[in-house]
Design an enzyme around this catalytic site. Structure first.
Site, PDB file in Angstrom:
ATOM      1  N   CYS A 134       0.114   3.427   3.013  1.00  0.00           N
ATOM      2  CA  CYS A 134       0.943   2.951   4.182  1.00  0.00           C
ATOM      3  C   CYS A 134       2.106   3.143   4.336  1.00  0.00           C
ATOM      4  O   CYS A 134       2.654   3.505   5.514  1.00  0.00           O
ATOM      5  CB  CYS A 134       0.553   1.428   4.012  1.00  0.00           C
ATOM      6  SG  CYS A 134      -1.148   0.883   4.095  1.00  0.00           S
ATOM      7  N   CYS A 168       0.998  -1.231  -0.010  1.00  0.00           N
ATOM      8  CA  CYS A 168      -0.146   0.048   0.041  1.00  0.00           C
ATOM      9  C   CYS A 168       0.808   1.256   0.152  1.00  0.00           C
ATOM     10  O   CYS A 168       1.597   1.342   0.926  1.00  0.00           O
ATOM     11  CB  CYS A 168      -0.900  -0.077   1.205  1.00  0.00           C
ATOM     12  SG  CYS A 168      -1.657   1.643   1.742  1.00  0.00           S
TER      13      CYS A 168
END
Length: 239
Positions: A166, A163
């Site tokens: 992230c 991600c």
């Protein structure tokens, strides 16, 4: 000739990902909620579920019954040809970018219905829907609760190594860790290592999700990075 072909393929891939980035910024009309996505799948005898992530992501975890479509592969058109155009196709990815692009492309190719799951695999697993994982979670729900109970202040970071958003959380966490030291327990939970605890929490809709606990109670839950450092400072300043 090979050089020209390589350049052409590179340009095609670049255009594809620029398109994906554009789609990921806005919600497509073909993007549906988890409840709608799940209920439509359950209504199909043999649902066509497509994981639009990379093959390495798919190998680690995926929705039960899904098949993997690598959007960069040379046999993309052959993969599409195996699908039934008269039946719905259910797409998902890590968030919604790749699956939105795929759903729209399928509709352009004459498919009757194509849907993208809002929040992607994070939303599916994060709300306890059935999934496959190739390994046992490193962290259990019981261990998670024990950490929360034994520490006054706990910051939980839930996400995935695949991600992009992230990854932006990590340097902020390091700054927070340096500032608070042993006074703040930080737990980092990745989908790839501990999918079952994410499923058991039934609280994650997107990656990243940040949760701050104080004396065992949730002070805030953030979907996305936002101003994490400031939010933590404000919350922990409260006596």
């Amino acid at each position: 000739m090979k050089t020209n072909k390589t350049i052409k393929n590179s340009i095609t891939i670049l255009i594809l990902f620029l398109t994906i980035i554009g789609f990921s910024q806005t919600k497509s009309s073909n993007t549906v909620s988890l409840d709608v996505f799940y209920s439509k799948i359950k209504s199909e005898k043999n649902p066509q579920i497509i994981d639009a992530r990379g093959p390495e992501e798919f190998a680690l975890n995926h929705i039960n019954g899904a098949v993997n479509f690598n959007l960069e592969s040379k046999d993309y058109d052959q993969q599409i040809a195996k699908l039934d155009k008269t039946k719905p196709v259910f797409n998902y990815s890590i968030g919604a970018g790749r699956s939105v692009w795929l759903a729209d492309d399928l509709l352009k190719k004459g498919f009757k219905e194509a849907y993208s799951l809002e929040g992607g695999i994070a939303n599916w697993i994060g709300n306890g829907k059935p999934f496959y994982a190739n390994s046992k979670s490193k962290l259990t729900l019981a261990e998670y609760k024990k950490i929360i109970a034994e520490n006054k202040d706990v910051l939980v970071d839930i996400g995935s190594i695949y991600c992009g958003a992230c990854k932006k959380v990590k340097p902020v966490l390091e700054t927070i860790r340096t500032q608070y030291g042993a006074n703040l327990k930080i737990i980092e939970i990745d989908l790839e290592d501990s999918p079952q605890v994410i499923a058991d929490l039934k609280t994650v809709k997107v990656f990243p999700t940040l949760i701050l606990y104080k004396d065992g109670k949730i002070v805030f839950k953030k979907e996305g990075l936002g101003d994490l450092k400031n939010d933590v400072d404000v919350a922990l300043a409260v006596k």
